[in-house]
Write an enzyme that holds these catalytic residues in place. Structure first.
Site, PDB file in Angstrom:
ATOM      1  N   CYS A 141      -8.883   7.875  -4.566  1.00 34.35           N
ATOM      2  CA  CYS A 141     -10.002   8.561  -4.964  1.00 34.35           C
ATOM      3  C   CYS A 141      -9.801   8.670  -6.548  1.00 34.35           C
ATOM      4  O   CYS A 141     -10.660   8.617  -7.221  1.00 34.35           O
ATOM      5  CB  CYS A 141      -9.801  10.241  -4.712  1.00 34.35           C
ATOM      6  SG  CYS A 141     -10.140  10.168  -2.649  1.00 34.35           S
TER       7      CYS A 141
ATOM      8  N   CYS B 211      -5.517  12.263  -3.771  1.00 33.53           N
ATOM      9  CA  CYS B 211      -5.722  11.096  -3.056  1.00 33.53           C
ATOM     10  C   CYS B 211      -5.840  10.089  -4.247  1.00 33.53           C
ATOM     11  O   CYS B 211      -6.633   9.968  -5.100  1.00 33.53           O
ATOM     12  CB  CYS B 211      -7.104  11.003  -2.515  1.00 33.53           C
ATOM     13  SG  CYS B 211      -8.000   9.428  -2.185  1.00 33.53           S
TER      14      CYS B 211
END
Length: 144
Positions: A71, A68
């Protein structure tokens, strides 16, 4: 004197320490490492329940995955925010790729998602990458 229960970020044992406004030193009674360590703790299915249910301070969990982009982009901001709350909040991370069973009960639909737990209960949640200041503001609402 009042006490609080803190879960050691190193050995995951529960410690009872005196409640203070500020700490200069606090070590785990089991492993002797510092309880003042603010680096986010990587939680597993074995350690997650202890941290969420046994801690008297808010536990702030970042549900994330290695693939991600947002993230990974938020990770330094999350660590920066964590450094502002030694023994006031515990910051943790759950890799949803590795531990899907930890994320599933919380109905996480997008990552990163930050959930704040207090006394075993979810008290706040926000999805999407945030700067350190917003993460700190989120956490500050649940301290005290």
């Amino acid at each position: 004197m009042s006490t609080i229960h803190i879960v050691c970020p190193h050995c995951h044992k529960v410690n009872r320490i005196p409640l203070k406004d500020h700490y200069t030193k606090a070590n785990c009674g089991h492993c002797k490492q510092s309880l003042l360590d603010t680096h986010p703790v990587e939680l597993t299915p074995e350690t997650f329940p202890t941290h969420i249910q046994k801690s008297d301070i808010p536990v702030v969990v970042d549900f994330w995955a290695p693939w991600c982009g947002p993230c990974r982009m938020m990770a330094p901001a999350y660590e920066e925010a964590a450094a502002q709350f030694p023994l006031k909040a515990q910051f943790a991370k759950v890799n949803t790729e590795q531990y899907q069973q930890l994320a599933a009960p919380f109905g996480i639909r997008g990552i990163p998602t930050i959930i704040v737990f207090k006394h075993g209960q979810e008290v706040d949640r926000v999805s999407g990458a945030l700067p350190a200041q917003q993460i700190a503001q989120l956490v500050a609402r649940h301290i005290g």
